[in-house]
Design an enzyme around this catalytic site. Structure first.
Site, short mmCIF file in Angstrom:
data_model
loop_
_atom_site.label_atom_id
_atom_site.label_comp_id
_atom_site.label_asym_id
_atom_site.label_seq_id
_atom_site.Cartn_x
_atom_site.Cartn_y
_atom_site.Cartn_z
N GLU A 318 0.85 -1.20 0.00
CA GLU A 318 0.00 0.00 0.00
C GLU A 318 0.88 1.25 0.00
O GLU A 318 1.69 1.44 0.92
CB GLU A 318 -0.88 0.05 1.25
CG GLU A 318 -2.03 -0.92 1.27
CD GLU A 318 -2.87 -0.77 2.54
OE1 GLU A 318 -4.09 -0.91 2.44
OE2 GLU A 318 -2.31 -0.51 3.61
N CYS A 319 0.71 2.10 -0.97
CA CYS A 319 1.35 3.41 -1.04
C CYS A 319 2.88 3.29 -0.90
O CYS A 319 3.56 3.02 -1.88
CB CYS A 319 0.76 4.36 -0.01
SG CYS A 319 1.09 6.11 -0.36
#
Length: 437
Positions: A318-319
């Protein structure tokens, strides 16, 4: 567990300091405090945890739905819950402090900057209370904490001007020691820039603890205690390796709880040079890989991760995890570092944020976190952009938000998925991840 919300008249009014001071005041009074944060923030909760000694709960109607938000609240532990708001009380199109307070039936203690006002502080608070009725919102503004207020005549002028029905819960005196440094994603974290115990003790001295305890309420429990996610709830025998260090800080406590409910969690630190643990899957949360790009570039874990990914190991980033799984990362000062090289993207940091919003994605194919056609809600906030290869494949179309290229999110390669979107476990994303192992 009873609780109340600390809402602000605006951003940057001092909600975090007021929250930390209130936690300290209640702790000194012998109460075990469960902190919580309205909205998808990761940084303020790190300060909460440092002062309260327990993880802060995330409360967000967009990420969790109202029932999911209620479940997350009641999974907390302690005598009383303090919920720090986000932005101004009524600000936020799909998720606001007022929405959280209304859904949980919690009273609001309004944090007002009193540094340049007295009677006007009361007028501001009255306006916020009356606006709830005007906007058709069932929100109770119970009173105020006067932020940056002096004692003596200043304090009396504020307190005496408050109309009936608005309680004076105390003040926080101005103090340079209560300033938390900030950077591009907000304040520095509680691990990096904690407020001193002495400053928090001083800030807590003028808060009226018994009045705050009196106003707190116990929200109703939602029906059923299970996640609203689409996955099963059955335990598995799977071992999930989770990156946890200064580069991978942004992980909701509920996510780790969910993974531990259904499998075994083992943590590792790519920044510290840890090897990749023996595991059935890997989760790389968001964080600050740009601050540790050189260390990550030489990390044995990333080299092993690239090899295992090619062999079919499921990996979800994530990210910051997406950034680390990419081919390269160029920092804001122009230095480029090779990353894991699993996903066909080159990532570059910028001086201004590239996306900030609650998002909704729809899976166009079966992916690690969703089956084809499934909609997921989450949040994005990043200062980087990803230049993807011409052969890049995406798992999601954006129905709200920017994603990776304005239309898509979720780069896919082998059994690897990288998103700019952060998911909460109430979305079902992590259940789907575990169910597919």
């Amino acid at each position: 567990m009873k609780g109340f919300v600390l809402g602000g008249v605006s951003s940057n009014v001092g909600k975090t300091v007021a929250t930390l001071a209130t936690i300290r005041a209640l702790d000194r009074a012998g109460r075990a405090v469960q902190p919580a944060k309205a909205g998808p923030d990761f940084i303020d909760p790190s300060h909460h945890r440092r002062v309260a000694g327990r993880p802060s709960r995330t409360l967000d109607p967009w990420l969790q739905g109202e029932d999911g938000m209620g479940r997350n609240y009641h999974r907390g532990e302690g005598d009383i819950c303090i919920v720090e708001g986000v932005m101004g009380l009524y600000d936020g199109e799909v998720s606001s402090t007022a929405m959280v307070a209304e859904a949980l039936d919690l009273p609001v203690v309004l944090v007002v900057d009193a540094s340049a006002g007295m009677e006007s502080v009361a007028a501001t608070a009255l306006g916020f209370r009356e606006y709830a009725s005007h906007a058709g919102r069932d929100v109770e503004v119970a009173g105020i904490i006067a932020q940056r207020a002096q004692g003596g005549r200043h304090e009396r002028g504020i307190r005496d001007a408050l109309p009936e029905g608005l309680e004076y819960f105390g003040r926080i005196a101005p103090d340079e020691a209560l300033e938390i440094p900030d950077r591009h994603l907000g304040l520095e974290t509680g691990e990096e820039a904690p407020l001193s115990d002495e400053a928090l003790d001083a800030a807590s001295e003028h808060l009226r603890v018994e009045r705050l305890l009196d106003v707190a309420r116990d929200p109703p429990r939602p029906e059923g205690e299970e996640s609203t996610g689409t996955g099963s709830n059955a335990p598995t025998d799977k071992r999930i390796a989770v990156a946890r260090d200064s580069a991978f800080r942004f992980c909701y406590p509920a996510t780790i709880e969910r993974l531990r409910e259904r499998g075994e969690v083992v943590t590792f630190s790519p920044v510290a040079g840890d090897a990749l643990p023996d595991c059935d899957a890997v989760y790389l949360p968001g964080g600050y890989p740009e601050l540790h790009a050189e260390a990550l570039s030489g990390s044995p874990a990333l080299e092993e991760l690239a090899g295992r990914a090619g062999e079919g190991l499921p990996v979800f980033g994530e990210c910051g995890g997406l950034m680390t799984l990419s081919e390269s990362l160029t920092t804001a000062d122009g230095e480029t570092y090779p990353m894991a090289g699993v996903l066909p993207a080159e990532v570059r940091m910028h001086e201004r944020y590239q996306a900030l919003d609650h998002v909704e994605l729809r899976a166009t194919r079966d992916a690690l976190t969703a089956s084809g056609g499934t909609a997921l809600r989450g949040h994005e906030f990043h200062y980087s952009s990803a230049d993807v290869g011409s052969d890049a494949r995406f798992a999601f179309e954006m129905e709200r938000g920017e994603g990776i290229d304005g239309e898509h999110d979720g780069l896919v390669e082998h059994q690897v998925l990288g998103t700019y979107c952060h998911f909460h476990p109430e979305s079902g994303a992590f259940d789907a991840f575990l169910d597919g192992l």
